[in-house]
Design a protein around this motif. Structure first.
Motif, PDB file in Angstrom:
ATOM      1  N   GLU A  15       1.182  -1.168   0.002  1.00  0.00           N
ATOM      2  CA  GLU A  15      -0.044   0.731   0.151  1.00  0.00           C
ATOM      3  C   GLU A  15       0.417   1.457  -0.234  1.00  0.00           C
ATOM      4  N   ALA A  16       2.012   1.424   0.852  1.00  0.00           N
ATOM      5  CA  ALA A  16       2.729   2.749   0.567  1.00  0.00           C
ATOM      6  C   ALA A  16       3.585   2.497  -0.472  1.00  0.00           C
ATOM      7  N   GLU A  18       2.320   1.785  -3.638  1.00  0.00           N
ATOM      8  CA  GLU A  18       1.809   2.135  -4.779  1.00  0.00           C
ATOM      9  C   GLU A  18       0.821   3.711  -4.185  1.00  0.00           C
ATOM     10  N   ARG A  19       0.612   4.187  -2.805  1.00  0.00           N
ATOM     11  CA  ARG A  19       0.382   5.336  -2.623  1.00  0.00           C
ATOM     12  C   ARG A  19       1.869   6.759  -2.999  1.00  0.00           C
ATOM     13  N   GLN A  20       2.662   5.830  -2.946  1.00  0.00           N
ATOM     14  CA  GLN A  20       3.520   6.249  -2.560  1.00  0.00           C
ATOM     15  C   GLN A  20       3.815   7.721  -1.382  1.00  0.00           C
ATOM     16  N   PHE A  21       3.514   7.130   0.051  1.00  0.00           N
ATOM     17  CA  PHE A  21       3.567   7.810   0.721  1.00  0.00           C
ATOM     18  C   PHE A  21       5.371   7.795   1.080  1.00  0.00           C
ATOM     19  N   GLU A  67       4.996   4.851   8.095  1.00  0.00           N
ATOM     20  CA  GLU A  67       4.662   6.024   6.773  1.00  0.00           C
ATOM     21  C   GLU A  67       3.536   7.042   7.623  1.00  0.00           C
ATOM     22  N   ARG A  69       1.682   9.935   7.135  1.00  0.00           N
ATOM     23  CA  ARG A  69       0.266  10.533   6.392  1.00  0.00           C
ATOM     24  C   ARG A  69      -0.136  11.927   6.548  1.00  0.00           C
TER      25      ARG A  69
END
Length: 71
Positions: A15-16, A18-21, A67, A69
């Motif tokens: 998830e990190a 793919e979402r470029q966190f 991560e 955010r």
């Protein structure tokens, strides 16, 4: 203010990725890498890129990954 979440599972890392966190890495309770993005990962290694020429390889066993955010 940022929201911080610890990455533990492959799903968390994916998830990190793919979402470029942005990622913060700790080893022995010290920050060793901050504000980079996950480029790739496997069972043993996570590759973090902070800039065009700054790529770091971190062991999943000896490091903790978080991560960042924005809220």
């Amino acid at each position: 203010m940022s929201q911080i979440r610890r990455l533990l599972t492959d799903q968390d890392f994916n998830e990190a990725l793919e979402r470029q966190f942005r990622i913060r890495v700790f080893r022995d309770d010290h920050i060793v890498d901050t504000a980079g993005f996950i480029v790739r990962f496997d069972d043993h290694t996570v590759v973090i890129q902070s800039s065009v020429s700054d790529i770091a390889y971190h062991s999943r066993e000896s490091c903790e990954f978080f991560e960042l955010r924005k809220r």
